[in-house]
Write an enzyme that holds these catalytic residues in place. Structure first.
Site, PDB file in Angstrom:
ATOM      1  N   HIS A 140     -13.564 -24.609 -16.547  1.00  0.00           N
ATOM      2  CA  HIS A 140     -12.993 -25.857 -16.034  1.00  0.00           C
ATOM      3  C   HIS A 140     -11.470 -25.842 -15.977  1.00  0.00           C
ATOM      4  CE1 HIS A 140     -16.980 -27.794 -16.438  1.00  0.00           C
ATOM      5  NE2 HIS A 140     -16.506 -28.613 -15.524  1.00  0.00           N
ATOM      6  N   GLY A 141     -10.813 -25.066 -16.802  1.00  0.00           N
ATOM      7  CA  GLY A 141      -9.361 -25.076 -16.735  1.00  0.00           C
ATOM      8  C   GLY A 141      -8.702 -24.153 -17.746  1.00  0.00           C
TER       9      GLY A 141
END
Length: 425
Positions: free
Chosen positions: A269-270
């Site tokens: 996700h990041g």
């Protein structure tokens, strides 16, 4: 380049390569190529920042711009390479493959699609003709997604933005308003995008997989992940959990595999420690749930739902916060019982205590209107049928009025410029 390399590897695996060693070399190269590209563009600076911090070095950051949709098209092309290796008969022409990778409705934020479910649809002659029934269904699904995004998500975003980005500290009420608002904003924003993607796809006679199934009604954390970002869970299960051994190698290794899956999901996700922590927290809860389930004890559904929704809400704080300090600020306010007691015993000072927060959170429509939308969004998420369920029975004499109403109401709020939250990931 990504399309060319992956199509070449897939074609070789599907048509020509019968030598076992050569097939494995092609598979390994395909996996390393895709993960390497994703790692370079998305995680290079994060890796260097941590190297500099730990070893007191001074390596330069590259500040690389992310190619559009790389997190999603990387997973889709990985699935193509792996499925071709497993001889799933994915021998399709180059144009269809390009369309599979770049199909614009779901390219930027999902759902994550698999080649076996999409490529046959692109080559079907039946799907190249206008289908007015699909047009009607698609337009209805699109209008629901648009309303979710513009009317609900962008309105309650003011509460979340005020707490996370504009306030130095938060009292109990402000912190809970901030966290609950983001929990609902993320759901309506992301599911709204997916509804719009499914709607546009349907207009082209292309059926995209469902990505949400009322996740906030879940009574345990496992059920939540069966209903939230369903296509990500499917990908992680098929291409990480099962290759690691799944549940075939004993309970201890099953728990290990589950934790790795959720840690990988957080990292995907990041590039930030907040995403790592978010993934680890969900992984730990999944392990606890599995151990509890093995004891064959059960909680009442209402208690299970209450625990699940609160855990999810707390974990989203790490997902949303720009850094760990911001997350700690919100979490600290959520457990600040003393501020709640003070507010209850000094009712005349409530307005004074929340003045800054109300100012930042008022938006264009005012605080009261935003609160009404927030309460409405809670009722929709917890008690109403979701858009996929509604789309099954849309053919009534009022369908045109429903579409017209949702479109018109959404257009009235188009003066606010905003992006979809999952564009960040």
């Amino acid at each position: 380049m990504s399309i060319l390399v992956n199509y070449f590897i897939g074609t070789e695996l599907n048509m020509k390569a019968n030598n076992v060693i050569r097939r494995k070399v092609l598979l390994i190269f395909g996996v390393l190529f895709n993960l390497g590209a994703l790692g370079y563009f998305k995680y290079y600076d994060f890796f260097i920042e941590n190297i500099n911090y730990i070893f007191k070095t001074n390596f330069n950051l590259l500040h690389i711009m992310l190619p559009l949709g790389i997190s999603f098209f990387t997973f889709q092309q990985l699935s193509y390479v792996v499925d071709s290796y497993h001889r799933k008969n994915l021998n399709y022409d180059f144009l269809s493959y390009c369309l599979f990778v770049t199909f614009f409705p779901q390219l930027i934020a999902g759902p994550i699609v698999l080649p076996a479910e999409m490529l046959p649809q692109f080559e079907s002659e039946k799907n190249k003709k206008v289908n007015w029934e699909n047009m009607n269904r698609g337009l209805y699904m699109f209008s629901i997604g648009l309303a979710k995004k513009v009317i609900i998500a962008d309105t309650i975003a003011h509460f979340a933005n005020a707490g996370f980005d504009m306030m130095a500290s938060l009292n109990f009420v402000e912190a809970w308003l901030t966290s609950v608002s983001y929990t609902l904003q993320l759901y309506f924003d992301f599911s709204g995008y997916c509804d719009m993607a499914m709607g546009i796809g349907m207009m082209f006679n292309i059926i995209l997989p469902i990505n949400f199934n009322s996740p906030y009604k879940s009574t345990n954390i496992q059920e939540f992940w069966r209903k939230w970002h369903i296509t990500l869970g499917r990908f992680m299960t098929n291409y990480l959990y099962i290759p690691l051994g799944g549940n075939r190698k004993g309970e201890l290794k099953t728990l290990r595999n589950l934790f790795i899956v959720f840690l990988a999901s957080g990292i995907w996700h990041g590039a930030g420690w907040n995403f790592v922590i978010w993934g680890m927290l969900h992984g730990i809860c999944i392990l606890i749930h599995r151990i509890w389930k093995n004891t064959e004890r059960k909680l009442p559904k209402l208690i299970g739902w209450f625990i699940t929704i609160n855990l999810v809400n707390i974990f989203w704080v790490f997902f949303r916060a720009e850094n760990l300090q911001s997350a700690v600020k919100v979490l600290k306010g959520m457990v600040d019982i003393s501020s709640l007691i003070y507010m209850m015993t000094h009712l005349e000072k409530i307005k004074e205590m929340t003045l800054d927060y109300r100012t930042f959170a008022s938006g264009n429509m005012g605080t009261i209107t935003n609160i009404i939308v927030l309460i409405t969004s809670m009722l929709i998420a917890f008690f109403f049928k979701n858009s996929f369920e509604n789309n099954k029975n849309i053919f009534s004499q009022y369908i045109e009025w429903k579409i017209a109403f949702l479109f018109s109401l959404s257009i009235l709020l188009f003066n606010n410029i905003s992006v979809f939250l999952y564009f960040n990931f």
